[in-house]
Design an enzyme around this catalytic site. Structure first.
Site, PDB file in Angstrom:
ATOM      1  N   GLU A  83     -29.805 -43.611 -10.802  1.00 44.99           N
ATOM      2  CA  GLU A  83     -30.810 -44.671 -10.934  1.00 44.99           C
ATOM      3  C   GLU A  83     -30.116 -45.996 -10.705  1.00 44.99           C
ATOM      4  O   GLU A  83     -29.034 -46.260 -11.248  1.00 44.99           O
ATOM      5  CB  GLU A  83     -31.498 -44.680 -12.312  1.00 44.99           C
ATOM      6  CG  GLU A  83     -32.590 -45.758 -12.376  1.00 44.99           C
ATOM      7  CD  GLU A  83     -33.324 -45.841 -13.705  1.00 44.99           C
ATOM      8  OE1 GLU A  83     -33.617 -44.800 -14.303  1.00 44.99           O
ATOM      9  OE2 GLU A  83     -33.587 -46.978 -14.135  1.00 44.99           O
TER      10      GLU A  83
ATOM     11  N   GLU B 232     -30.656 -41.615 -19.819  1.00 41.11           N
ATOM     12  CA  GLU B 232     -29.888 -42.685 -20.474  1.00 41.11           C
ATOM     13  C   GLU B 232     -29.631 -42.444 -21.952  1.00 41.11           C
ATOM     14  O   GLU B 232     -29.545 -43.396 -22.737  1.00 41.11           O
ATOM     15  CB  GLU B 232     -30.545 -44.049 -20.225  1.00 41.11           C
ATOM     16  CG  GLU B 232     -30.477 -44.418 -18.751  1.00 41.11           C
ATOM     17  CD  GLU B 232     -31.117 -45.743 -18.400  1.00 41.11           C
ATOM     18  OE1 GLU B 232     -31.742 -46.363 -19.280  1.00 41.11           O
ATOM     19  OE2 GLU B 232     -31.001 -46.144 -17.231  1.00 41.11           O
TER      20      GLU B 232
HETATM   21  C1  147 Z   1     -33.712 -48.298 -16.791  1.00 41.13           C
HETATM   22  C2  147 Z   1     -34.580 -47.097 -17.188  1.00 41.13           C
HETATM   23  O1  147 Z   1     -33.995 -45.868 -16.919  1.00 41.13           O
HETATM   24  C3  147 Z   1     -35.924 -47.154 -16.468  1.00 41.13           C
HETATM   25  O2  147 Z   1     -36.798 -46.183 -17.012  1.00 41.13           O
HETATM   26  C4  147 Z   1     -36.535 -48.526 -16.593  1.00 41.13           C
HETATM   27  O3  147 Z   1     -36.829 -48.775 -17.941  1.00 41.13           O
HETATM   28  C5  147 Z   1     -35.541 -49.544 -16.096  1.00 41.13           C
HETATM   29  C6  147 Z   1     -36.067 -50.956 -16.126  1.00 41.13           C
HETATM   30  O4  147 Z   1     -35.085 -51.854 -15.668  1.00 41.13           O
HETATM   31  O5  147 Z   1     -34.407 -49.476 -16.918  1.00 41.13           O
HETATM   32  O6  147 Z   1     -32.566 -48.424 -17.564  1.00 41.13           O
HETATM   33  C7  147 Z   1     -31.581 -49.344 -17.221  1.00 41.13           C
HETATM   34  C8  147 Z   1     -30.320 -49.100 -17.724  1.00 41.13           C
HETATM   35  C9  147 Z   1     -29.258 -49.941 -17.412  1.00 41.13           C
HETATM   36  C10 147 Z   1     -29.458 -51.057 -16.631  1.00 41.13           C
HETATM   37  C11 147 Z   1     -30.725 -51.304 -16.134  1.00 41.13           C
HETATM   38  C12 147 Z   1     -31.785 -50.448 -16.435  1.00 41.13           C
HETATM   39  N1  147 Z   1     -28.385 -51.921 -16.328  1.00 41.13           N
HETATM   40  O7  147 Z   1     -27.251 -51.679 -16.800  1.00 41.13           O
HETATM   41  O8  147 Z   1     -28.548 -52.908 -15.609  1.00 41.13           O
END
Ligand code: 147
Length: 640
Positions: free
Chosen positions: A247, A162
């Site tokens: 993810e 990310e």
């Molecule tokens: C993610 C991370 O990659 C994970 O490591 C963890 O922290 C997770 C927890 O929700 O979050 O990152 C996200 C990035 C974008 C969204 C959600 C989680 N989103 O757009 O909903």
């Protein structure tokens, strides 16, 4: 066949035609990382640990995962903990650090076909030039070498979770992998958004370096999202390389299951994504941490062996037990039920070169029963269609992954009635199964609790200690003490993924109330060490930790501090004591009895405080900064 009057059941016709095709299915998986979420699984009793692993990985038993993304630990917090690096200091590689290779071995032992994917969130602080550096490329290659030593071929490798991409870094990574003998490792770009596909379209070297386009949360999943739609961009779809939800998830293991199945089916129907990776694999974390019920299962009680398998496991099984990576989607047999997404969605996969097919249908947004007519043709089997179903909107063990029917088609045709709130899979394949193991009831970790760290494997995390920042490892004690200690071994601030905090590690039962926590400490450098008690709610980032802390410096300066889940710190008492110095052992103690807090060093009371903000919580050890201090003889004894 079309929609009838308003009250009548919606009808859909699905022509399952083996002469039709679509993209290649790459699999459904989950993420152990990003981070710390698998930590407690390592400390589970052997029987329950094996049961949980079976539910996650064993074919024909549970989630039957086809992909597993492993965090490449960087000694810094990546959501629910800091995962250990294989190289805390430059040049000293320990391939047995952490638990991700162990997990990969367990997954491979159960399903030799599972494909592994490595991704970094953070990186150790010795790396020069920031994350997008040659040092990091070399570090990732060292990690691949460790994976190889563990017998784990890595199929996919990402960049920085990310944090977008550096085009030239990816190009260099590709050539470095090729030169190091990892030509078969496919690079995923860029574990962020679809923008990577735009840059691939305008840069052929970058396009050649990246094998898989992986975007995060393309199905409006994420925190509180419900995956009502999935999207990918035209540039991504036109690229021709596989598109993955590399993810998605972040939802409760039971209530998030409808969104999970929508993300998988709609991921293909709406966005042509051919893999889905759920965040995270398992919530094997202490229940005071964020996302403590998020994953395919929860396992937060290693001392009792208690665990709970989530509805996400059965929603995942509805696909993974019926179609394997390498199968092809049949686009013409995938879409919206009755032509409207509100009725639900479906996707069909066929075996490569064979005659099997599986159609997955989800009615999580439907409000009425409906019928589906199937017509099988084009060389696919017109034999028995086996139906399995999960009532995903109202989870109950009796309606999880049930073999409901075996249908004999007539001239290749049959009908199926769908109730709202379910997932159905219709398949010519057999061999599916639903595991029956169950764990014991949970109980608290008994007091008194002591750990001298002499039974832990050197170079690994100590039992029940869960690192929140930095890396605490069992190592030989120094300065005149024999046996093993726990040492903070990340000597400089890592390249972080989420905000900074000092290095600390938590252990024990969040329900503990009145107790005295003690630990011996040997300061290796000038600075301050910490003993934590009544550590309870943690919010993101990990510095937002509610707890009481005893802080003692080499100078003898001490304080009792109350930290909050909002990130503030309040000094409740402070003073001076004879200098502790460095490289010598001292005993710290922090006692709680109702609202009375007592701090001592080497048996002499330093001071007391009265505070009723927190009444229960875990214990912990830490440092203010990243000193490599040693700790020993952690003990927790009940107070009257
Ligand atoms: C993610 C991370 O990659 C994970 O490591 C963890 O922290 C997770 C927890 O929700 O979050 O990152 C996200 C990035 C974008 C969204 C959600 C989680 N989103 O757009 O909903």
């Amino acid at each position: 066949v079309g929609a009838g009057p308003a009250q009548a059941a919606t009808t859909t016709t699905v022509t399952v035609d083996g002469s039709q095709g679509g993209r290649t299915f790459d699999g459904i998986g989950a993420i152990s990382g990003g981070g710390g979420n698998s930590r407690l699984l390592r400390d589970y009793p052997a029987a329950q640990q094996s049961q949980i692993l079976d539910y996650l990985f064993k074919p024909g038993y549970g989630a039957n995962l086809q992909l597993l993304k492993l965090e490449i630990g960087g000694d810094a917090n990546s959501t629910d903990g800091a995962e250990p690096s294989i190289e805390h200091t430059r040049g000293q590689v320990n391939c047995d650090a952490g638990y991700e290779f162990w997990l990969g071995e367990q997954a491979k032992a159960r399903n030799p076909n599972i494909k592994l994917y490595g991704l970094a969130w953070a990186a150790p602080g010795w790396i020069n030039g920031g994350f997008w550096s040659t040092d990091t490329i070399n570090y990732l290659i060292s990690w691949l070498g460790c994976a190889k030593q563990h017998g784990l071929p890595i199929s996919y490798l990402g960049g920085w979770n990310e944090r977008g991409h550096d085009v030239n870094w990816y190009i260099q990574l590709r050539s470095a992998l090729n030169n190091a003998g990892y030509g078969s490792v496919q690079i995923v770009g860029d574990d962020s958004g679809w923008g990577v596909a735009d840059d691939m379209a305008s840069n052929s070297a970058f396009n050649n370096a990246v094998s898989v386009i992986g975007a995060h949360y393309p199905c409006q999943g994420g925190d509180g999202g419900n995956a009502d739609t999935c999207s990918s961009t035209t540039a991504a779809k036109n690229n021709g390389k596989p598109l993955w939800a590399s993810e998605n998830g972040s939802l409760d293991m039971n209530s998030g299951a409808p969104a999970l199945i929508r993300s998988i089916v709609r991921g293909y129907v709406d966005a042509r994504m051919t893999a889905y990776l759920n965040w995270p694999l398992v919530a094997a974390i202490y229940p005071n941490l964020p996302y403590n019920t998020v994953g395919l299962a929860t396992a937060n009680s290693p001392w009792s062996g208690s665990y709970s398998i989530g509805e996400d496991t059965w929603a995942t099984a509805q696909i993974t037990q019926f179609a394997q990576p390498g199968w092809k989607f049949v686009d013409s047999a995938s879409g919206y039920l009755g032509g409207a997404e509100s009725n639900g969605t479906y996707a069909t996969l066929k075996s490569p070169g064979g005659s099997d097919y599986s159609t997955v249908l989800e009615t999580t947004t439907a409000t009425a029963a409906q019928t589906v007519g199937f017509h099988v043709q084009g060389g696919l089997s017109t034999g028995t269609a086996h139906v399995w179903a999960t009532r995903v909107n109202s989870p109950s063990a009796a309606t999880d992954f049930v073999h409901t029917q075996d249908i004999t088609p007539s001239g290749g045709s049959y009908t199926l009635t769908l109730q709202p709130g379910w997932i159905y899979t219709v398949s010519t394949t057999t061999g599916q199964g639903k595991g029956t193991a169950a764990g014991p009831a949970a109980h608290a970790l008994a007091l008194p609790y002591t750990d001298g760290f002499d039974n832990d494997t050197s170079g690994t995390e100590a039992r029940y200690l869960s690192d929140m920042q930095g890396a605490f490892e069992a190592r030989a004690c120094t300065d005149g003490r024999s046996g093993q200690c726990v040492q903070q071994v990340a000597p400089v601030k890592p390249i972080e993924w989420q905000d900074d905090s000092d290095a600390f590690s938590l252990a024990g039962d969040p329900t503990w109330t009145d107790y005295t926590v003690k630990a011996d400490v040997d300061l290796q450098q000038a600075g301050t060490a910490e003993l934590l008690g009544r550590a309870n709610t943690q919010n993101r980032p990990q510095s937002h930790q509610a707890a009481y802390e005893l802080r003692v410096a080499d100078t003898g300066a001490w304080s009792i501090v109350r930290t909050s889940a909002g990130g503030s710190a309040t000094t409740l008492a402070s003073g001076g004591h004879a200098a502790l110095g460095t490289r010598s052992w001292h005993t710290l103690a922090l006692g709680f009895s109702g609202d009375q807090i007592t701090a001592s060093v080497d048996g002499a009371t330093l001071g007391t405080a009265t505070d009723s903000t927190y009444s229960a919580g875990q214990v912990g050890i830490g440092v203010v900064g990243y000193q490599t201090d040693e700790f020993d003889n952690l003990s927790v004894t009940a107070n009257a």
